[in-house]
Write an enzyme that holds these catalytic residues in place. Structure first.
Site, mmCIF file in Angstrom:
data_model
loop_
_atom_site.group_PDB
_atom_site.id
_atom_site.type_symbol
_atom_site.label_atom_id
_atom_site.label_comp_id
_atom_site.label_asym_id
_atom_site.label_seq_id
_atom_site.Cartn_x
_atom_site.Cartn_y
_atom_site.Cartn_z
ATOM 1 N N HIS A 267 -56.704 -19.793 25.586
ATOM 2 C CA HIS A 267 -56.569 -19.234 26.787
ATOM 3 C C HIS A 267 -54.976 -19.238 27.251
ATOM 4 O O HIS A 267 -54.241 -18.184 27.401
ATOM 5 C CB HIS A 267 -57.292 -19.594 28.110
ATOM 6 C CG HIS A 267 -57.187 -18.824 29.400
ATOM 7 N ND1 HIS A 267 -57.696 -17.753 29.728
ATOM 8 C CD2 HIS A 267 -55.954 -18.817 30.313
ATOM 9 C CE1 HIS A 267 -57.223 -16.995 30.952
ATOM 10 N NE2 HIS A 267 -56.172 -17.895 31.211
ATOM 11 N N GLU A 268 -54.650 -20.381 27.375
ATOM 12 C CA GLU A 268 -53.214 -20.628 27.666
ATOM 13 C C GLU A 268 -52.229 -20.128 26.714
ATOM 14 O O GLU A 268 -51.264 -19.623 26.855
ATOM 15 C CB GLU A 268 -52.864 -22.073 28.206
ATOM 16 C CG GLU A 268 -53.525 -22.502 29.402
ATOM 17 C CD GLU A 268 -53.659 -21.826 30.476
ATOM 18 O OE1 GLU A 268 -52.374 -21.035 30.845
ATOM 19 O OE2 GLU A 268 -54.531 -21.828 31.313
ATOM 20 N N HIS B 111 -51.596 -16.626 27.131
ATOM 21 C CA HIS B 111 -50.393 -16.281 28.052
ATOM 22 C C HIS B 111 -49.178 -16.575 27.103
ATOM 23 O O HIS B 111 -48.089 -15.816 27.582
ATOM 24 C CB HIS B 111 -50.684 -17.565 29.214
ATOM 25 C CG HIS B 111 -51.664 -16.916 30.269
ATOM 26 N ND1 HIS B 111 -51.670 -15.732 30.873
ATOM 27 C CD2 HIS B 111 -52.609 -17.629 30.634
ATOM 28 C CE1 HIS B 111 -52.484 -15.767 31.701
ATOM 29 N NE2 HIS B 111 -53.141 -16.665 31.674
ATOM 30 N N GLU C 182 -53.295 -11.679 32.039
ATOM 31 C CA GLU C 182 -54.725 -12.210 31.941
ATOM 32 C C GLU C 182 -55.395 -11.381 30.777
ATOM 33 O O GLU C 182 -56.129 -11.941 29.978
ATOM 34 C CB GLU C 182 -55.329 -12.103 33.317
ATOM 35 C CG GLU C 182 -56.331 -12.963 33.327
ATOM 36 C CD GLU C 182 -56.096 -14.578 33.447
ATOM 37 O OE1 GLU C 182 -57.088 -15.451 33.029
ATOM 38 O OE2 GLU C 182 -54.829 -14.780 33.700
HETATM 39 ZN ZN ZN Z 1 -55.095 -17.147 32.809
#
Ligand code: ZN
Length: 500
Positions: A264-265, A268, A294
């Site tokens: 997830h990170e 980003h 996101e």
């Molecule tokens: Zn996030």
């Protein structure tokens, strides 16, 4: 020196201050000893004030005004026009806030963090309620200072999702909810139960950390321009296109948490590492919005990272990374486990299907608080009733209920919808990428992500913050944000897993 150059230099200094602030915050959440807390709060507050004053100075206003006629002849898509547009937008917003309100907001939210941490540890909402009441008052004052036509929520959400209106959000949520409820119900009633026993083991922290680094490298995160450190709550922070850092947390009894936080990170970070270096020290160095940001993290985490094709490559590596612990598990079994759907208390640990229901609940609560329809002290009761209604879940205590998220203590009213908008966009963007690159899933099976990453780079990352989120989405998929592709994606994926 021409005016544009002057504006750029002014703005660059503000960006330097903000990145210095971000570094102080990164340090606070990674390595700073707790003894540094109070002095750090002062340092952060001082720097924030200087950055605000510098950005909202009359000189910046004058430069923007003088530049307006010049910009009429500059192409809309050019860097110059975008820079002036974005700066003007932010200038108009920030100058509406009186300095006293900014200072009070900073002080109260900085103190609120510790109050919230304490209340959550004790699982006692009453300890946090007076502070939250104060924050709600400040949010209302802030929204009034910004001004609005339709909803008090509009100006607050606008800080995270430029251009999105509450009316449109409500329509999106209504459509999304109508689609989600029957899917959740069918899964809950399905006789198929996922075998999750292997998750009950303890997985060594060091092995988890090593595997998360492998994953990050695998999806294309550039360690020459980044690093991963440990923190209590994973986040990504960017100081320049050459320094984009991720954080992660490792729990012995929940190995999947660090795996999906890394991806997830990483999502980003791939966005920020992909923003052209020429945007450094300008407001264009951030993505189009928090929702678009996101969309990248959720795409990598869920659409890519919770996909069977992805694990056909990674599961043997996971077996090697955790010797002896996954030998009795099949790749299909692992894939089903990481896609278990179960109504649960905690948003950040919830599955793809129920996740957005958590967001809608928070949105409704925020609206009601801002409109003065409910009192802060009644929140636990209201929260728990909504959890029961939306998810059929009975909240056991305040810690797993109304106190679970950090956002309100930081004064981030209007932020939560970005998570859901990101989920919807992630599917819309990915669907488009799949049309352009039909063998994307085959590439995942070979551990290759360059195809997807290049596509994201060329269609999204390369623009940085040049466009409003709706403009960018129109550019990428030729239409507006919609819940339908996301719902179709869920039906297909979970239909397969749960036989519904
Ligand atoms: Zn996030």
């Amino acid at each position: 020196m021409d005016r544009l150059q002057q504006l750029k230099e002014r703005v660059a200094e503000v960006m330097d201050l903000r990145h210095a602030l971000a570094l102080l915050e990164w340090d606070q959440q990674t390595y700073m000893p707790s003894g540094g807390n109070e002095a750090r709060a002062e340092q952060i507050s001082t720097l924030s004030k200087i950055a605000h004053q510098k950005f909202t100075s009359p000189e910046v206003g004058q430069l923007l005004e003088d530049l307006a006629p010049e910009m009429e002849s500059v192409p809309y898509d050019s860097d110059e026009a975008a820079l002036v547009r974005r700066t003007k937008r932010e200038y108009d917003r920030r100058t509406k806030l009186p300095m006293a309100l900014v200072a009070r907001f900073a002080r109260i939210t900085s103190l609120a963090h510790e109050t919230w941490v304490h209340a959550r540890r004790e699982s006692n909402f009453a300890m946090f309620a007076p502070t939250l009441a104060e924050i709600v008052e400040l949010e209302i004052e802030t929204a009034e200072a910004y001004g609005y036509l339709e909803s008090i929520y509009d100006p607050l959400m606008d800080g995270f999702e430029p251009g999105m209106k509450t009316l449109q959000l409500k329509q999106i949520f209504a459509e999304l909810r109508d689609g989600l409820v029957p899917i959740v119900q069918a899964i809950v009633e399905s006789p198929h139960k996922v075998d999750r026993r292997f998750l009950g083991q303890k997985f060594a922290i060091q092995q988890q950390e090593a595997f998360s680094l492998e994953l990050l490298k695998g999806i294309g995160y550039d360690f020459q321009r980044g690093r991963q450190d440990r923190t209590a709550h994973p986040f990504t922070t960017t100081f320049s296109s050459g320094d984009v850092r991720v954080t992660n947390r490792f729990m012995e009894d929940l190995m999947t948490s660090s795996i999906f936080s890394a991806i997830h990170e990483g999502g980003h970070a791939l966005y920020d590492q992909g923003i052209p270096p020429r945007f450094d020290r300008t407001p264009l160095a951030f993505g189009a919005s928090f929702g678009v940001h996101e969309s990248q993290s959720r795409m990598w985490e869920n659409i890519v990272g919770r996909n069977l094709h992805f694990w056909k490559f990674w599961f043997p590596l996971a077996q090697k990374a955790f010797p002896g612990q996954l030998d009795d598990v099949s790749v299909e079994g692992f894939w089903q486990t990481i896609n278990t759907v179960e109504p649960s208390a905690i948003r950040v640990e919830s599955d793809e299907v129920t996740y957005n229901l958590h967001i809608m609940l928070r949105f409704e609560v925020e609206m009601a608080l801002l409109e003065g329809k409910i009192a802060t002290k009644d929140l636990p009761e209201i929260w728990n009733a909504k959890m029961e209604e939306y998810l059929g879940y009975q909240v056991k205590n305040d810690a797993e209920g109304v106190l679970q998220d950090v956002h309100w203590s930081g004064g981030s009213f209007g932020y939560f919808p970005s998570y859901s908008l990101g989920n919807l966009l992630s599917v819309q963007y990915f669907t488009r990428a799949l049309e352009d690159i039909p063998d994307l899933y085959r590439q995942f099976e070979r551990g290759e992500y360059g195809g997807l990453l290049t596509w994201l780079h060329e269609n999204i990352h390369v623009y940085g913050g040049k466009y409003m989120p709706a403009e960018l989405t129109e550019k990428v998929i030729g239409g507006p944000i919609s819940p339908q592709p996301f719902l179709a994606y869920l039906r297909k994926k979970y239909g397969e897993i749960y036989g519904i």
